[in-house]
Design a protein around this motif. Structure first.
Motif, PDB file in Angstrom:
ATOM      1  N   CYS A   7       0.877  -1.173   0.000  1.00 42.85           N
ATOM      2  CA  CYS A   7       0.000   0.000   0.000  1.00 42.85           C
ATOM      3  C   CYS A   7       0.914   1.223   0.000  1.00 42.85           C
ATOM      4  O   CYS A   7       1.251   1.771   1.054  1.00 42.85           O
ATOM      5  CB  CYS A   7      -0.910  -0.008   1.220  1.00 42.85           C
ATOM      6  SG  CYS A   7      -2.124   1.334   1.251  1.00 42.85           S
ATOM      7  N   SER A   8       1.343   1.632  -1.200  1.00 40.53           N
ATOM      8  CA  SER A   8       2.327   2.708  -1.304  1.00 40.53           C
ATOM      9  C   SER A   8       1.778   4.016  -0.744  1.00 40.53           C
ATOM     10  O   SER A   8       0.595   4.338  -0.903  1.00 40.53           O
ATOM     11  CB  SER A   8       2.742   2.907  -2.762  1.00 40.53           C
ATOM     12  OG  SER A   8       3.449   1.782  -3.230  1.00 40.53           O
ATOM     13  N   SER A   9       2.654   4.776  -0.109  1.00 42.22           N
ATOM     14  CA  SER A   9       2.309   6.096   0.426  1.00 42.22           C
ATOM     15  C   SER A   9       3.001   7.152  -0.418  1.00 42.22           C
ATOM     16  O   SER A   9       3.545   6.857  -1.492  1.00 42.22           O
ATOM     17  CB  SER A   9       2.777   6.191   1.880  1.00 42.22           C
ATOM     18  OG  SER A   9       4.199   6.234   1.936  1.00 42.22           O
ATOM     19  N   SER A  10       3.021   8.374   0.071  1.00 42.13           N
ATOM     20  CA  SER A  10       3.745   9.438  -0.626  1.00 42.13           C
ATOM     21  C   SER A  10       5.202   9.524  -0.170  1.00 42.13           C
ATOM     22  O   SER A  10       5.937  10.406  -0.620  1.00 42.13           O
ATOM     23  CB  SER A  10       3.052  10.787  -0.408  1.00 42.13           C
ATOM     24  OG  SER A  10       2.944  11.075   0.971  1.00 42.13           O
ATOM     25  N   ASN A  11       5.621   8.614   0.702  1.00 43.21           N
ATOM     26  CA  ASN A  11       7.009   8.582   1.175  1.00 43.21           C
ATOM     27  C   ASN A  11       7.789   7.575   0.334  1.00 43.21           C
ATOM     28  O   ASN A  11       7.724   6.368   0.558  1.00 43.21           O
ATOM     29  CB  ASN A  11       7.041   8.196   2.651  1.00 43.21           C
ATOM     30  CG  ASN A  11       8.437   8.307   3.253  1.00 43.21           C
ATOM     31  OD1 ASN A  11       9.430   8.028   2.592  1.00 43.21           O
ATOM     32  ND2 ASN A  11       8.499   8.723   4.506  1.00 43.21           N
ATOM     33  N   ILE A  12       8.532   8.073  -0.641  1.00 49.40           N
ATOM     34  CA  ILE A  12       9.184   7.165  -1.583  1.00 49.40           C
ATOM     35  C   ILE A  12      10.295   6.346  -0.937  1.00 49.40           C
ATOM     36  O   ILE A  12      10.566   5.218  -1.363  1.00 49.40           O
ATOM     37  CB  ILE A  12       9.710   7.923  -2.824  1.00 49.40           C
ATOM     38  CG1 ILE A  12      10.791   8.934  -2.445  1.00 49.40           C
ATOM     39  CG2 ILE A  12       8.571   8.611  -3.573  1.00 49.40           C
ATOM     40  CD1 ILE A  12      11.451   9.579  -3.639  1.00 49.40           C
ATOM     41  N   ILE A  13      10.931   6.872   0.092  1.00 53.07           N
ATOM     42  CA  ILE A  13      11.995   6.127   0.772  1.00 53.07           C
ATOM     43  C   ILE A  13      11.403   4.939   1.521  1.00 53.07           C
ATOM     44  O   ILE A  13      11.933   3.824   1.474  1.00 53.07           O
ATOM     45  CB  ILE A  13      12.783   7.035   1.734  1.00 53.07           C
ATOM     46  CG1 ILE A  13      13.385   8.223   0.975  1.00 53.07           C
ATOM     47  CG2 ILE A  13      13.870   6.241   2.440  1.00 53.07           C
ATOM     48  CD1 ILE A  13      14.331   7.846  -0.141  1.00 53.07           C
ATOM     49  N   HIS A  14      10.294   5.179   2.195  1.00 50.03           N
ATOM     50  CA  HIS A  14       9.651   4.080   2.917  1.00 50.03           C
ATOM     51  C   HIS A  14       9.102   3.031   1.958  1.00 50.03           C
ATOM     52  O   HIS A  14       9.173   1.822   2.225  1.00 50.03           O
ATOM     53  CB  HIS A  14       8.535   4.612   3.811  1.00 50.03           C
ATOM     54  CG  HIS A  14       7.947   3.575   4.699  1.00 50.03           C
ATOM     55  ND1 HIS A  14       6.712   3.003   4.477  1.00 50.03           N
ATOM     56  CD2 HIS A  14       8.451   2.953   5.811  1.00 50.03           C
ATOM     57  CE1 HIS A  14       6.476   2.094   5.401  1.00 50.03           C
ATOM     58  NE2 HIS A  14       7.502   2.047   6.236  1.00 50.03           N
ATOM     59  N   ASN A  15       8.555   3.471   0.826  1.00 48.56           N
ATOM     60  CA  ASN A  15       8.073   2.514  -0.171  1.00 48.56           C
ATOM     61  C   ASN A  15       9.217   1.648  -0.692  1.00 48.56           C
ATOM     62  O   ASN A  15       9.044   0.442  -0.892  1.00 48.56           O
ATOM     63  CB  ASN A  15       7.397   3.248  -1.328  1.00 48.56           C
ATOM     64  CG  ASN A  15       6.153   4.005  -0.891  1.00 48.56           C
ATOM     65  OD1 ASN A  15       5.516   3.657   0.100  1.00 48.56           O
ATOM     66  ND2 ASN A  15       5.810   5.053  -1.614  1.00 48.56           N
ATOM     67  N   ALA A  16      10.382   2.261  -0.916  1.00 44.74           N
ATOM     68  CA  ALA A  16      11.550   1.502  -1.372  1.00 44.74           C
ATOM     69  C   ALA A  16      11.963   0.465  -0.328  1.00 44.74           C
ATOM     70  O   ALA A  16      12.381  -0.649  -0.673  1.00 44.74           O
ATOM     71  CB  ALA A  16      12.704   2.447  -1.676  1.00 44.74           C
ATOM     72  N   LYS A  17      11.844   0.831   0.929  1.00 51.01           N
ATOM     73  CA  LYS A  17      12.177  -0.095   2.015  1.00 51.01           C
ATOM     74  C   LYS A  17      11.298  -1.349   1.950  1.00 51.01           C
ATOM     75  O   LYS A  17      11.780  -2.481   2.117  1.00 51.01           O
ATOM     76  CB  LYS A  17      11.988   0.621   3.354  1.00 51.01           C
ATOM     77  CG  LYS A  17      12.122  -0.257   4.584  1.00 51.01           C
ATOM     78  CD  LYS A  17      11.754   0.536   5.834  1.00 51.01           C
ATOM     79  CE  LYS A  17      11.661  -0.368   7.055  1.00 51.01           C
ATOM     80  NZ  LYS A  17      11.178   0.366   8.255  1.00 51.01           N
ATOM     81  N   ILE A  18       9.999  -1.152   1.698  1.00 51.81           N
ATOM     82  CA  ILE A  18       9.083  -2.295   1.612  1.00 51.81           C
ATOM     83  C   ILE A  18       9.375  -3.125   0.364  1.00 51.81           C
ATOM     84  O   ILE A  18       9.357  -4.361   0.405  1.00 51.81           O
ATOM     85  CB  ILE A  18       7.628  -1.802   1.629  1.00 51.81           C
ATOM     86  CG1 ILE A  18       7.320  -1.151   2.979  1.00 51.81           C
ATOM     87  CG2 ILE A  18       6.662  -2.966   1.361  1.00 51.81           C
ATOM     88  CD1 ILE A  18       5.956  -0.520   3.075  1.00 51.81           C
ATOM     89  N   VAL A  19       9.662  -2.461  -0.755  1.00 53.49           N
ATOM     90  CA  VAL A  19      10.039  -3.188  -1.970  1.00 53.49           C
ATOM     91  C   VAL A  19      11.245  -4.074  -1.696  1.00 53.49           C
ATOM     92  O   VAL A  19      11.295  -5.245  -2.114  1.00 53.49           O
ATOM     93  CB  VAL A  19      10.345  -2.208  -3.120  1.00 53.49           C
ATOM     94  CG1 VAL A  19      10.996  -2.939  -4.296  1.00 53.49           C
ATOM     95  CG2 VAL A  19       9.072  -1.516  -3.580  1.00 53.49           C
ATOM     96  N   ASN A  20      12.215  -3.550  -0.966  1.00 52.00           N
ATOM     97  CA  ASN A  20      13.428  -4.325  -0.684  1.00 52.00           C
ATOM     98  C   ASN A  20      13.133  -5.541   0.194  1.00 52.00           C
ATOM     99  O   ASN A  20      13.786  -6.581   0.068  1.00 52.00           O
ATOM    100  CB  ASN A  20      14.482  -3.433  -0.049  1.00 52.00           C
ATOM    101  CG  ASN A  20      15.120  -2.499  -1.063  1.00 52.00           C
ATOM    102  OD1 ASN A  20      15.001  -2.709  -2.273  1.00 52.00           O
ATOM    103  ND2 ASN A  20      15.798  -1.467  -0.603  1.00 52.00           N
ATOM    104  N   LYS A  21      12.151  -5.433   1.064  1.00 50.25           N
ATOM    105  CA  LYS A  21      11.743  -6.601   1.847  1.00 50.25           C
ATOM    106  C   LYS A  21      11.157  -7.681   0.928  1.00 50.25           C
ATOM    107  O   LYS A  21      11.391  -8.875   1.129  1.00 50.25           O
ATOM    108  CB  LYS A  21      10.723  -6.186   2.905  1.00 50.25           C
ATOM    109  CG  LYS A  21      11.306  -5.324   4.022  1.00 50.25           C
ATOM    110  CD  LYS A  21      10.240  -4.950   5.057  1.00 50.25           C
ATOM    111  CE  LYS A  21      10.835  -4.105   6.178  1.00 50.25           C
ATOM    112  NZ  LYS A  21       9.856  -3.779   7.238  1.00 50.25           N
TER     113      LYS A  21
END
Length: 316
Positions: free
Chosen positions: A12-26
Motif C-alpha cells: 500500500c504505497s504512500s507518498s514517502n518514496i523512501i519508505h516505499n523503497a524499504k518495503i520493496v526491498n523486503k
C-alpha cells in the motif's frame, strides 16, 4: 528453463518514496530467499500522491532516491545466490521530458539492477462512473505512444514477457497483439479502484489469460494510501485531504483461466500481514510450466484458427 518461479508482491504505497523503497526491498529479499525468478510489483509502487503537482514533485525524486535503493539491494541480495536468474518488474513514475505531466512507467530490472525494458502506459483512466470513481488520469499523466514487444528472459529462454499497466487490461487488442508477438507471460500491475475491482478485477484477469493462452500476472496496490506521508505532523493538519484506496487482491492466472495465487483485498484484515516493524506487504508465488502452455495451445489452437480473412487488419 521450462519451469520458472514467478511472484507477485502487494503493498500500500504512500507518498514517502523512501519508505516505499524499504518495503520493496523486503519483497526482493523474500523473493530471492524463495528462489523466485521474476518478482512483479504494482503500478505506482514508488508513490501515491495528493494531486498532479505533488505527483510531479515526487516523480523528480524517483530516479535519484527511489531506484538506487532498489537497484543496490538487488545486487546485494543476489550475491547470496549468484546462480539465480532474477528479474523485477516495478511500476514507477518519471517526469515527462516534453510536458509538465509524469509518465506512468513499468520498468524491467535484471539481477544487476539494470533497466532492460521500459513501457509507458498507453490507456489512461479517464472515467466518470455513477456512484463510483470520477478520475481523469490524463490531467497528470502523459500517455505512451507505442507497444513494447514481448522479450525473452534470455537468448535461450522459451519465456517471453508482455508488459501492460492497469487500465490497459480492458483493451483486448493489446492483449491479443502481445500474444501474437509471442508473449506467454503478460502482466497488468495495477492500483484498481474498489468499485470496479469488486466486479471486474478477477473477471478481466481470467479473460485475458484465456484469450491469450498465457500466464497473466496482476500485482496490485491494496488498502488506504497515506498521501501525506512525506509531510510532518504540522503540515499534515493543514494540507489538502485526499482519500486514495486500492482494491488489492493480487492474482496470478494460468493459461486455462485458473487463479493459482490470490492475495488479500482492501476489505480483509490487512494487519495480519504487517511485519515486526509495522509494514504491510504480501507475497505469493507460483511455478510456471511451459509445457502447460504448449498443451493448451496445441489442444485449442486459437491463433491458427483466427479468421484473418474476415477480420483483415485487426488480426494481422
Amino acid at each position: 528453463m521450462s519451469t520458472i518461479r514467478v511472484a507477485v508482491g502487494q503493498l500500500c504505497s504512500s507518498s514517502n518514496i523512501i519508505h516505499n523503497a524499504k518495503i520493496v526491498n523486503k519483497l526482493i529479499t523474500k523473493s530471492i530467499s524463495n528462489k523466485v525468478n521474476i518478482l512483479f510489483l504494482p503500478e505506482a509502487t514508488d508513490y501515491l500522491s495528493r494531486n498532479a503537482s505533488h505527483s510531479l514533485e515526487l516523480a523528480k525524486q524517483v530516479d535519484d532516491k527511489f531506484l538506487p535503493l532498489i537497484q543496490s539491494h538487488i545486487r546485494e541480495e543476489i550475491s547470496k545466490i549468484p546462480e539465480l536468474e532474477f528479474f523485477v518488474a516495478i511500476g514507477i513514475h518519471q517526469p515527462s521530458p516534453t510536458s509538465n505531466r509524469v509518465q506512468n512507467n513499468l520498468i524491467w530490472l535484471d539481477s544487476k539492477g539494470q533497466i532492460l525494458q521500459k513501457y509507458q502506459k498507453l490507456h489512461l483512466f479517464d472515467v466518470n462512473i455513477k456512484n463510483g470513481p470520477i478520475l481523469q488520469e490524463s490531467k497528470s499523466v502523459e500517455p505512451g505512444t507505442k507497444l513494447v514487444d514481448p522479450f525473452k528472459l534470455n537468448s535461450s529462454s522459451p519465456w517471453k514477457v508482455g508488459l501492460a499497466i492497469c487500465y490497459d487490461i480492458r483493451f483486448p487488442e493489446l492483449n491479443h497483439t502481445l500474444a501474437k508477438k509471442g508473449a506467454n507471460i503478460i502482466t497488468y500491475p495495477s492500483a484498481f479502484t474498489t468499485k470496479t475491482g469488486e466486479v471486474h478485477w478477477e473477471l478481466l484477469g481470467r479473460t485475458r489469460a484465456v484469450d491469450s493462452q498465457s500466464y497473466v500476472v496482476m500485482p496490485a496496490q491494496c488498502g488506504y494510501h497515506d498521501t501525506k506521508a512525506d509531510l510532518d505532523d504540522t503540515a499534515k493538519d493543514s494540507s489538502e485531504s485526499v482519500t486514495r484506496v486500492s482494491y488489492g487482491e493480487s492474482i496470478i492466472v494460468d493459461p486455462w483461466g485458473k487463479v493459482v495465487v490470490r492475495l488479500s483485498k482492501y476489505t480483509d484484515d490487512l494487519s495480519n500481514h504487517k511485519d515486526s516493524e509495522g509494514d504491510y506487504y504480501e507475497f505469493g508465488y507460483a511455478d510456471f510450466d511451459y509445457e502447460h502452455i504448449l498443451n493448451i495451445r496445441k489442444n485449442m489452437p486459437l491463433m491458427e484458427q483466427r479468421r484473418r480473412d474476415v477480420f483483415p487488419g485487426i488480426l494481422d
